[in-house]
Write an enzyme that holds these catalytic residues in place. Structure first.
Site, PDB file in Angstrom:
ATOM      1  N   HIS A  80      30.780  93.586  29.398  1.00  0.00           N
ATOM      2  CA  HIS A  80      29.642  94.473  29.854  1.00  0.00           C
ATOM      3  C   HIS A  80      29.303  94.312  31.139  1.00  0.00           C
ATOM      4  CE1 HIS A  80      25.604  96.514  28.975  1.00  0.00           C
ATOM      5  NE2 HIS A  80      25.282  95.394  29.705  1.00  0.00           N
ATOM      6  N   ARG A 112      28.169 106.968  28.579  1.00  0.00           N
ATOM      7  CA  ARG A 112      27.709 106.121  27.210  1.00  0.00           C
ATOM      8  C   ARG A 112      26.101 106.263  27.190  1.00  0.00           C
ATOM      9  NH1 ARG A 112      31.510 102.548  30.572  1.00  0.00           N
ATOM     10  NH2 ARG A 112      33.003 101.674  29.291  1.00  0.00           N
ATOM     11  N   ARG A 119      29.479 110.806  24.963  1.00  0.00           N
ATOM     12  CA  ARG A 119      29.907 109.771  24.207  1.00  0.00           C
ATOM     13  C   ARG A 119      28.687 109.497  23.028  1.00  0.00           C
ATOM     14  NH1 ARG A 119      32.289 104.546  24.236  1.00  0.00           N
ATOM     15  NH2 ARG A 119      30.289 103.781  24.995  1.00  0.00           N
ATOM     16  N   GLU A 161      40.755 104.510  20.450  1.00  0.00           N
ATOM     17  CA  GLU A 161      40.428 103.101  20.719  1.00  0.00           C
ATOM     18  C   GLU A 161      41.064 102.211  19.730  1.00  0.00           C
ATOM     19  OE1 GLU A 161      36.345 102.968  22.438  1.00  0.00           O
ATOM     20  OE2 GLU A 161      35.948 104.257  20.732  1.00  0.00           O
ATOM     21  N   GLY A 210      40.259 105.245  24.771  1.00  0.00           N
ATOM     22  CA  GLY A 210      39.233 104.200  25.402  1.00  0.00           C
ATOM     23  C   GLY A 210      40.062 102.902  25.306  1.00  0.00           C
ATOM     24  N   THR A 211      40.741 102.740  26.404  1.00  0.00           N
ATOM     25  CA  THR A 211      41.725 101.429  26.497  1.00  0.00           C
ATOM     26  C   THR A 211      41.019 100.372  26.455  1.00  0.00           C
ATOM     27  OG1 THR A 211      41.994 102.145  28.810  1.00  0.00           O
ATOM     28  CG2 THR A 211      43.690 102.820  27.477  1.00  0.00           C
ATOM     29  N   ASN A 212      39.728 100.183  26.647  1.00  0.00           N
ATOM     30  CA  ASN A 212      38.872  99.001  26.620  1.00  0.00           C
ATOM     31  C   ASN A 212      39.281  98.235  25.063  1.00  0.00           C
ATOM     32  OD1 ASN A 212      38.382  99.126  29.401  1.00  0.00           O
ATOM     33  ND2 ASN A 212      36.374  99.916  28.647  1.00  0.00           N
ATOM     34  N   ASP A 213      38.769  99.238  24.267  1.00  0.00           N
ATOM     35  CA  ASP A 213      38.751  98.682  22.890  1.00  0.00           C
ATOM     36  C   ASP A 213      40.144  98.749  22.320  1.00  0.00           C
ATOM     37  OD1 ASP A 213      36.394  98.113  21.457  1.00  0.00           O
ATOM     38  OD2 ASP A 213      35.689  99.928  22.168  1.00  0.00           O
ATOM     39  N   CYS A 243      39.278 106.950  29.421  1.00  0.00           N
ATOM     40  CA  CYS A 243      38.120 106.451  30.109  1.00  0.00           C
ATOM     41  C   CYS A 243      37.843 104.779  29.928  1.00  0.00           C
ATOM     42  CB  CYS A 243      36.826 107.304  29.530  1.00  0.00           C
ATOM     43  SG  CYS A 243      36.697 106.727  27.512  1.00  0.00           S
TER      44      CYS A 243
HETATM   45  C1  PEP Z   1      36.715 101.793  25.711  1.00  0.00           C
HETATM   46  O1  PEP Z   1      36.681 101.057  24.799  1.00  0.00           O
HETATM   47  O2  PEP Z   1      37.794 102.009  26.482  1.00  0.00           O
HETATM   48  C2  PEP Z   1      35.563 102.608  26.087  1.00  0.00           C
HETATM   49  C3  PEP Z   1      35.559 103.143  27.234  1.00  0.00           C
HETATM   50  O3  PEP Z   1      34.418 102.416  25.412  1.00  0.00           O
HETATM   51  P1  PEP Z   1      33.533 101.317  25.822  1.00  0.00           P
HETATM   52  O4  PEP Z   1      33.934 100.394  26.713  1.00  0.00           O
HETATM   53  O5  PEP Z   1      32.091 101.673  25.782  1.00  0.00           O
HETATM   54  O6  PEP Z   1      33.647 100.303  24.222  1.00  0.00           O
HETATM   55 MG    MG Z   2      35.208 101.517  23.187  1.00  0.00          MG
END
Ligand code: PEP
Ligand code: MG
Length: 654
Positions: free
Chosen positions: A233, A339, A395, A524, A545-548, A610
């Protein structure tokens, strides 16, 4: 160094073996190091140093103070004239600024080595433009020779270089969001705000940040966290704000209760000065003075050329009109991720969202949501206005609800009073929201499945805002894009989409409008990638959503991986942080597969990314090769993505 510069471990180290020339055989000998242009500013003027009766090491190690290269002309006129002509030959040959080492042995010049010189971002832009103007290279070559990552340093405040040299480095952690910050340590968001209101510069020091810290992050010059990685975060939000952040400094011994921490043997109490470099992750003792960034005309020229040659569109991740405007200034062509939850943390909204969470019935929830709706609608109107008719993807609510409930006893009491409930009632609700693994818990579209009224409220806000802005600006074509997060099964999407479509169509019809809108999803969860063909039939777009997707594919948390990744680098198991640089072998394979399956099932499917990787040059190149339509990244990384996208297209054509 290899990790920082994307040099794989598997590459060897090259060695040149050559006969020795001696610069230390008397006063008719010497040695020097020179650049054909100034590596700090790019000025077209020989820049370097020279020592008589010395070897190269003496210059490099700084044991003797060398003289400026110009003085060599007086001491060794012939060798210098020859050296100047060699400089020109080398630059003309390599068509780039050269960094050279040379020796004069009994008056005779020997060139020891030459290479393309390292340079600051400012110098890189000037040199590239000058070389084009001199007819040495074409625009494509100019675009290709600027390192995208370095552009960051141009946009954020920078440390005064002289002062920095004299400063003491106390520790090093992840350079999570670039910039130079200097301020006094505070340990809570409230303190950060209060101190900032008194005109103090502060550094917010936290174990980790939670969404509740957002106001404190805004008020601070920089953020320092003990835990967390590049997509935690703190990092994500800080990058979005263009705010300096150093995260995951495990060496800090934190004593939050007594408002102090220990680092490298020194105890820092509330109010003590420290400085952060968000590019290198260095933490400095005391206040290192900063200077504002200056952006020259060359920046615009290179960016213009980049835009001419890239195929990928570049959007931004922005949650506020301010960020959206900043991103537009930096060249964003739309918003790829807004977001919505970040809007709920504002002081005036949090009571309504808490009321919604603590509701016993759907009616009570609807009532609380109806308080949020006008606020959301005005947020979206502001963002649409800032984006001037460019596409905006909104989103829907994503985080687990426990992130919104109070943790402090006093706040719990206040909430109980506001809602006419007992403290025990509120505590029971909070306890009921507890999850062992919230990142894999009740979040994303699962919230809309259990509480469809949240999705309905957000749809109303999105559509009404778009209708209002459309009415004000008839020359814009408003096509709102609604994005459903964390889908893993097509029926989830189908269900939430049905709520969206029913709500949106009714509003559009009642307004007598023919406005179009899109409903898409994030990819994601690995299952979504594996079943992308099914999902694509229900989606107008996919945003990766490549973070998740990275955390769920690797099976380790984006917030905790920082604790053990260093050991993985040391043991050469991983070469880089997969949350910063897309793992093309694994996660990338899922992305490529989902893109292919999705497009086959729905040829009109629009594809983007994203996750934080959308602003990382090697990941942008991957997105280009994989045939995505756009990348989306935080505002300050938009120029990086534009340049990286152009470089990918140029490389491919070659
Ligand atoms: C992600 O998961 O890549 C994404 C963009 O969503 P967040 O970072 O808000 O989970
Ligand atoms: Mg995500």
């Amino acid at each position: 160094y290899r990790r920082d510069n994307d040099i794989p471990y598997s590459w060897g180290t090259a060695v040149n073996v050559q006969s020795m020339a001696f610069g230390n055989m008397g006063d008719d000998c010497g040695t020097g190091v020179a650049f054909t242009r100034n590596p700090a500013t790019g000025e077209k003027k020989l820049f370097g140093e020279f020592l008589t009766n010395a070897q190269g090491e003496d210059v490099v190690a700084g044991v003797r103070t060398p003289m400026p290269i110009a003085e060599m002309a007086e001491k060794f006129p012939e060798a210098f004239a020859q050296f100047e002509s060699v400089c020109k030959t080398l630059e003309d040959h390599y068509r780039d600024m050269q960094d050279m080492e040379f020796t004069v042995e009994h008056g005779k010049l020997y060139m020891l080595q030459t290479r393309n010189g390292k340079r600051t971002a400012q110098a890189a832009l000037k040199i590239a433009c000058d070389l084009v103007d001199e007819g040495m290279i074409d625009e494509k070559k100019a675009v290709a020779m600027v390192e995208p990552r370095t552009l960051d340093t141009l946009l954020h405040p920078q440390f005064d270089a002289v002062a920095l040299k004299e400063s003491k480095v106390m520790g090093k952690a992840l350079g999570a969001s670039p910039g130079a910050a200097c301020g006094r340590a505070v340990f809570s968001a409230e303190e950060a705000k209060a101190w900032a209101q008194r005109g103090e510069k502060v550094i917010l020091v936290r174990l980790e940040t939670s969404p509740e810290d957002i106001e404190g992050m805004k008020a601070a010059q920089g953020i320092l966290t003990v835990r967390g990685g590049m997509t935690s975060h703190a990092a994500v939000v800080a990058r979005g704000m263009g705010k300096c952040c150093v995260s995951g400094c495990g060496d800090i011994k934190m004593d939050e209760e007594n408002k102090k921490f220990e680092l490298a043997g020194k105890t820092y109490c509330e109010g003590d000065w420290l400085s952060l470099d968000g590019s290198t992750g260095s933490i400095y003792d005391g206040a290192v003075p900063t200077v504002d960034a200056t952006i020259g005309g060359e920046f615009g020229r290179i960016m213009g050329w980049a835009d001419k040659y890239r195929r990928l569109d570049v959007r931004t991740n922005a949650d506020t009109p301010y960020d959206a405007r900043k991103a537009r200034e930096l060249g964003a062509q739309g918003i790829g991720l807004c977001r919505t939850e970040h809007m709920f943390f504002n002081e005036d909204r949090i009571p309504a969202i808490r009321e919604m969470i603590c509701s016993d019935t759907a009616q009570q929830r609807e009532k609380a949501l109806s308080k949020l709706e006008p606020m959301q609608q005005s947020d979206f109107e502001g963002i649409y206005e800032a984006m001037e008719g460019c596409p905006v993807t909104i989103r829907f609510l994503d985080p687990p609800l426990h992130e919104f409930v109070p943790t402090e006893e006093a706040d719990i009491e206040l909430l109980a009073k506001d809602l006419g409930k007992t403290v025990a009632d509120i505590k029971a609700i909070i306890a009921g929201l507890h999850e062992f693994n919230p990142m894999m818990g009740h979040r994303g579209c699962r919230l809309a499945v259990t509480y469809p009224e949240i999705a309905a409220m957000q749809t109303r806000a999105v559509i009404k805002a778009a209708l209002n802005v459309q009415a004000k600006h008839p020359d814009w074509t408003m096509v709102p894009e609604i994005m459903i997060p964390l889908v893993g099964e097509v029926k989830e999407l189908k269900y939430v989409k049905s709520v969206v479509v029913e709500t949106a169509d009714a509003i559009i019809k009642a307004a007598g409008s023919a406005m179009k809108y899109k409903v898409g999803t994030m990819i994601e969860i690995p299952r979504a990638a594996l079943t992308a063909d099914e999902i694509a039939r229900e989606a107008d777009f996919f945003s990766f959503g490549t973070n998740d997707l990275t955390q769920m594919t690797f099976g380790f948390s984006r917030d905790d991986a920082g604790k053990f990744l260093d050991a993985y680098y040391d043991r050469k198991i991983y070469e880089s942080d997969p949350f910063a640089k897309l793992d093309q072998t694994g996660v990338g394979r899922l992305v490529a597969m989902a893109a292919k399956l999705g497009r086959e099932a729905n040829p009109d499917l629009h594809l983007g990314i994203c996750g934080e990787h959308g602003g990382d040059p090697s990941s942008v190149e991957f997105c280009h090769r994989t045939g995505l339509d756009y990348v989306s990244c935080s505002p300050f990384r938009v120029p990086i993505a534009r340049l990286a996208a152009a470089q990918a297209a140029i490389k491919e054509a070659q």
